[in-house]
Each structure stands twice: as C-alpha cells, then as structure tokens.
Design a protein around this motif. Structure first.
Motif, mmCIF file in Angstrom:
data_model
loop_
_atom_site.group_PDB
_atom_site.id
_atom_site.type_symbol
_atom_site.label_atom_id
_atom_site.label_comp_id
_atom_site.label_asym_id
_atom_site.label_seq_id
_atom_site.Cartn_x
_atom_site.Cartn_y
_atom_site.Cartn_z
ATOM 1 N N LEU A 92 -31.589 -21.802 -40.166
ATOM 2 C CA LEU A 92 -31.816 -20.649 -41.026
ATOM 3 C C LEU A 92 -33.318 -20.128 -40.598
ATOM 4 N N ASP A 93 -33.249 -18.800 -40.703
ATOM 5 C CA ASP A 93 -34.725 -18.272 -40.419
ATOM 6 C C ASP A 93 -35.169 -17.079 -41.596
ATOM 7 N N ALA A 94 -36.500 -17.189 -42.076
ATOM 8 C CA ALA A 94 -36.841 -16.439 -43.329
ATOM 9 C C ALA A 94 -38.286 -16.153 -42.995
ATOM 10 N N SER A 95 -38.743 -14.838 -43.630
ATOM 11 C CA SER A 95 -40.016 -14.389 -43.617
ATOM 12 C C SER A 95 -40.314 -13.658 -44.838
ATOM 13 N N ILE A 96 -41.559 -13.632 -45.234
ATOM 14 C CA ILE A 96 -42.030 -12.843 -46.428
ATOM 15 C C ILE A 96 -43.221 -12.300 -46.217
ATOM 16 N N MET A 97 -43.933 -11.126 -46.803
ATOM 17 C CA MET A 97 -45.008 -10.789 -46.590
ATOM 18 C C MET A 97 -45.458 -9.989 -47.824
ATOM 19 N N ASP A 98 -46.564 -10.153 -48.129
ATOM 20 C CA ASP A 98 -47.357 -9.562 -49.383
ATOM 21 C C ASP A 98 -48.095 -8.363 -49.481
ATOM 22 N N ASP A 195 -14.101 -7.101 -48.477
ATOM 23 C CA ASP A 195 -15.772 -6.871 -48.155
ATOM 24 C C ASP A 195 -16.071 -7.855 -46.981
ATOM 25 N N TRP A 196 -16.890 -7.354 -46.149
ATOM 26 C CA TRP A 196 -17.406 -8.026 -45.026
ATOM 27 C C TRP A 196 -18.491 -8.803 -45.749
ATOM 28 N N ASN A 197 -18.985 -9.876 -45.193
ATOM 29 C CA ASN A 197 -19.931 -10.849 -45.545
ATOM 30 C C ASN A 197 -20.904 -11.229 -44.541
ATOM 31 N N HIS A 198 -22.328 -10.445 -44.463
ATOM 32 C CA HIS A 198 -23.246 -10.496 -43.294
ATOM 33 C C HIS A 198 -24.093 -11.793 -43.547
ATOM 34 N N ASP A 199 -24.645 -11.902 -42.218
ATOM 35 C CA ASP A 199 -25.519 -12.990 -42.132
ATOM 36 C C ASP A 199 -27.086 -13.001 -42.843
ATOM 37 N N THR A 200 -27.519 -11.811 -43.155
ATOM 38 C CA THR A 200 -28.919 -11.614 -43.460
ATOM 39 C C THR A 200 -29.003 -10.656 -44.821
ATOM 40 N N ILE A 201 -30.137 -11.007 -45.414
ATOM 41 C CA ILE A 201 -30.335 -10.286 -46.594
ATOM 42 C C ILE A 201 -31.872 -9.859 -46.172
ATOM 43 N N GLY A 202 -32.378 -8.644 -46.363
ATOM 44 C CA GLY A 202 -33.733 -8.175 -45.991
ATOM 45 C C GLY A 202 -33.986 -7.331 -47.381
ATOM 46 N N MET A 203 -35.151 -7.601 -47.875
ATOM 47 C CA MET A 203 -35.517 -6.712 -49.284
ATOM 48 C C MET A 203 -36.972 -6.315 -49.277
ATOM 49 N N VAL A 204 -37.013 -5.029 -49.630
ATOM 50 C CA VAL A 204 -38.386 -4.578 -49.953
ATOM 51 C C VAL A 204 -38.506 -3.898 -51.154
ATOM 52 N N ALA A 205 -39.805 -4.019 -51.782
ATOM 53 C CA ALA A 205 -39.885 -3.819 -53.189
ATOM 54 C C ALA A 205 -41.396 -3.065 -53.667
ATOM 55 N N LEU A 206 -41.271 -2.073 -54.540
ATOM 56 C CA LEU A 206 -42.546 -1.560 -54.910
ATOM 57 C C LEU A 206 -42.560 -2.009 -56.298
ATOM 58 N N ASP A 207 -43.852 -2.633 -56.873
ATOM 59 C CA ASP A 207 -43.870 -2.981 -58.323
ATOM 60 C C ASP A 207 -44.487 -2.034 -59.079
ATOM 61 N N ALA A 208 -44.851 -2.270 -60.418
ATOM 62 C CA ALA A 208 -45.158 -1.187 -61.273
ATOM 63 C C ALA A 208 -46.716 -0.907 -60.927
ATOM 64 N N MET A 209 -47.373 -2.057 -60.418
ATOM 65 C CA MET A 209 -48.838 -1.816 -60.261
ATOM 66 C C MET A 209 -48.981 -0.968 -58.732
ATOM 67 N N GLY A 210 -47.667 -0.567 -58.253
ATOM 68 C CA GLY A 210 -47.802 0.210 -56.837
ATOM 69 C C GLY A 210 -48.243 -0.748 -55.593
ATOM 70 N N ASN A 211 -47.741 -2.000 -55.679
ATOM 71 C CA ASN A 211 -48.042 -2.853 -54.472
ATOM 72 C C ASN A 211 -46.517 -3.206 -54.086
ATOM 73 N N VAL A 212 -46.617 -3.215 -52.610
ATOM 74 C CA VAL A 212 -45.312 -3.570 -52.025
ATOM 75 C C VAL A 212 -45.149 -4.782 -51.345
ATOM 76 N N SER A 213 -44.029 -5.478 -51.212
ATOM 77 C CA SER A 213 -43.934 -6.820 -50.689
ATOM 78 C C SER A 213 -42.376 -6.718 -49.897
ATOM 79 N N GLY A 214 -42.251 -7.682 -49.181
ATOM 80 C CA GLY A 214 -40.860 -7.586 -48.595
ATOM 81 C C GLY A 214 -40.404 -9.147 -48.069
ATOM 82 N N SER A 215 -39.223 -9.394 -47.914
ATOM 83 C CA SER A 215 -38.660 -10.737 -47.499
ATOM 84 C C SER A 215 -37.506 -10.595 -46.584
#
Ligand code: SD4
Length: 340
Positions: A92-98, A195-215
C-alpha cells in the motif's frame, strides 16, 4: 472588470485567449467548508470528513479520517482488502499534506491497515517526507500500529487466481464503459451491483478556517510488479497542497501522473488563475501532448479545489467521477469531463 480597451491591450500581448479561457471556466462550488474525493467510494469517505469539517475541525484531520473509511473497507481495492501485486502480496502507498506545506508518505507498506495515518506520523514525527517498504512498516510498528495478518481478502484471492490464468501485464482502461466483467490486469474489480471498485482514493478539503489539506491512499495497481510505486505516495504527483492556492489529487495510471508532476502542475495552474476544472484539463492535455499513444491507452483523472471552495475535475477517458460534499445533505457524485 475587463473593458474593451484593456482587452485589446491584453490581445496585443497575446493574452486575450488566456483571459477568456479563465473567464469561461466552469465555476462550481464556492463553498466553505468543502471536501471532494475520487470515485464512488468518496461518498462514504466524504461523510466522515464532513463530520469534522462541519464542526470547524481542521482539514488535515478531515482528509485523514475520510480516507480511513475507505482503507478499512474490506469491500474495496484500497487498503488491505485490495488486490495484491503479481507475487500475491498486498502493498500500500499513501500520502498526506497540510496547510503549512508539511507532508508525509509511505510507499509499498505491508500488513498495515491505515497507511494514511502512518504517512501522517512520518510528516509529524520524523524529519523526513517518505518511508518505504520494510522501513515504513518498522516505523509503523514502533508507533504502535498493529501488524495485520498477511492474508488476501476473499475478493482479492479470487481476482488474483483469475489473473494468474493469463498473467497478462497490460493496463485495462475505460473499464467502466467497456462492458467487461470480472478482473483484468491493473483493473479494478466489480461489485455485484455493477459498480466498479477502484484502487485509490484521493481527497482534498477546505476547512472553515480557510485552510486546505489533502490525502491519497491506494493499493496501487492490482498485480503490479513487486516494488512498483505509483503517483499516490509522491508529493506533487498524486497529491499537492499549497495553502495560498488550493489542492489537487490524482487517480489512474500513476506513471502518466508522475511524468508531468501532475498535481503540482494543477496547483500551479490555479495559482496562475485557472479554475479547478480548467487547471485539471490543462494537466490532462499535457499528458496527451507528451505522448498521445500512451495517453490514449491509459486513464488519468485529476480533481482540485481552490481557496474559494470552487472545485473541478478532468480525465483522459470517460468513466471517472468524484464525490463532492459541502453539507449533510449535499454529498453527490460528479462525472468528470474527459479528453478522448
Ligand atoms: C497508481 N494512481 O498506483 C494509482 C492507481 C489508481 O485507481 O489510481 N487506481 O498508479
């Protein structure tokens, strides 16, 4: 606002078409907080992320908690229930960024249920960005992550046995529209409901403080060569965040994404003023321009958000979709536009 005179000035500089491509960009969203993630598995992942975002939590916590849902699902190609490599071992591979430009990742980690959380520990507890293989596992265990049994899920066992019959090593693209059933090399598996079942999930979000992160978290490509790493654990390829601009993540044939530093490119295009969808489109066009034949034979999808909470996605082949959530009752799928 652009008046006629200033447009003529822009045109004389050759910038008129650039201005209009930005002006005409599909603008979707504009919500804060917001979370988006790849493929249909994103709906459940978004729900978990939303619980944090709606309570004014940090985007970083949301993108970790969100994809953990997918990693834990045995019914999915992400996490330990996923298809193995061609030697029969799940890696498995994964990454995260704040929002502060901190990042962490793990590559080819085995027997760990939540690689995304190990990636976060790499970011927060080591001076490094990336740990791989045995070393990543050793670090995870030292951090208290349990070592899970080395056993394929029933679905993965079935897929692997099926794959071994031919053991072909070539990607299957556009599988959602191909009418194919069963499991192909590199192919996601198919649920009983179609439904097809894929190998990856990538997620990006903006929070109420206006900050962005991703995984981003993945089993990579089913039946890959042992040791193969895709884009997902590589910062700037499978995931990139810049809190001045926004964030992007990728799915599909990782090699194509790595070759153009895909998500870094998307974020830099947004910095230049492109809307998320147009930035994703430009990155896809770059892949095509580099090597048309290869692009034609593969799938890649990008998704992105900017600081205004606008979102977008674009892909090479039809069939890629992503989940968008900005409310308890606003969590829905969007079909990405495609190049071919
Ligand atoms: C990889 N990008 O390892 C991943 C695979 C993927 O849906 O996205 N599959 O290349």
């Amino acid at each position: 606002m652009l008046n006629r005179k200033s447009f003529l000035q822009l045109s004389s500089l050759g910038l008129g078409s650039l201005y209009f491509s930005k002006l005409n960009a599909a603008t979707r969203g504009g919500f804060k907080p917001i979370v988006i993630s790849t493929w249909a598995e994103g709906i459940n992942a978004n729900k978990a992320a939303w619980e944090i975002l709606k309570n004014k939590g940090r985007a970083l916590d949301a993108v970790e908690a969100g994809v953990m849902v997918t990693e834990a699902s045995q019914n999915c190609c992400v996490g330990l229930g996923a298809n193995p490599d061609r030697d029969g071992i799940v890696t498995l591979d994964a990454s995260i960024m704040d929002e502060n430009g901190n990042c962490g990742s793990v590559g080819a980690i085995e027997r760990i249920k939540h690689p995304i959380s190990v990636a976060r520990r790499v970011m927060e507890k080591t001076p490094h960005v990336m740990l791989v293989g045995q070393g990543a596992q050793q670090f995870a265990v030292a951090e208290g992550f349990p070592l899970e049994p080395q056993k394929l899920s029933d679905d993965a066992e079935r897929s692997y046995k099926e794959w071994l019959k031919k053991a072909e090593y070539k990607p299957v693209i556009n599988i959602e529209n191909s009418g194919q059933k069963g499991h192909g090399p590199f192919a996601p598996t198919r649920f009983d409901n179609g439904d097809w079942n894929h190998d990856t999930i990538g997620m990006v979000a903006l929070d109420a403080m206006g900050n962005v992160s991703g995984s981003c978290t993945t089993s990579g490509m089913g039946f890959k060569m042992r040791g193969r790493l895709g884009d997902s654990p590589i910062i700037g390829a499978g995931l990139f965040v810049d809190n001045e601009v926004g964030a992007a993540t990728a799915t599909g044939m990782g090699e194509e994404v790595i070759r153009i530093c895909g998500t870094h490119l998307v974020v830099e295009l947004m910095r230049q003023g492109y809307k998320p969808e147009d930035a994703c489109k430009k990155a896809v066009e770059r892949i095509v321009k580099k090597n048309y034949e290869r692009a034609k034979a593969n799938q890649v999808g990008f998704i992105a958000i900017n600081k205004k909470g606008e979102y977008g996605g674009f892909c090479l082949q039809s069939g890629f979709n992503f989940a968008v959530c900005y409310g308890d009752n606003n969590n829905f799928m969007v079909d990405a536009k495609h190049y071919f």
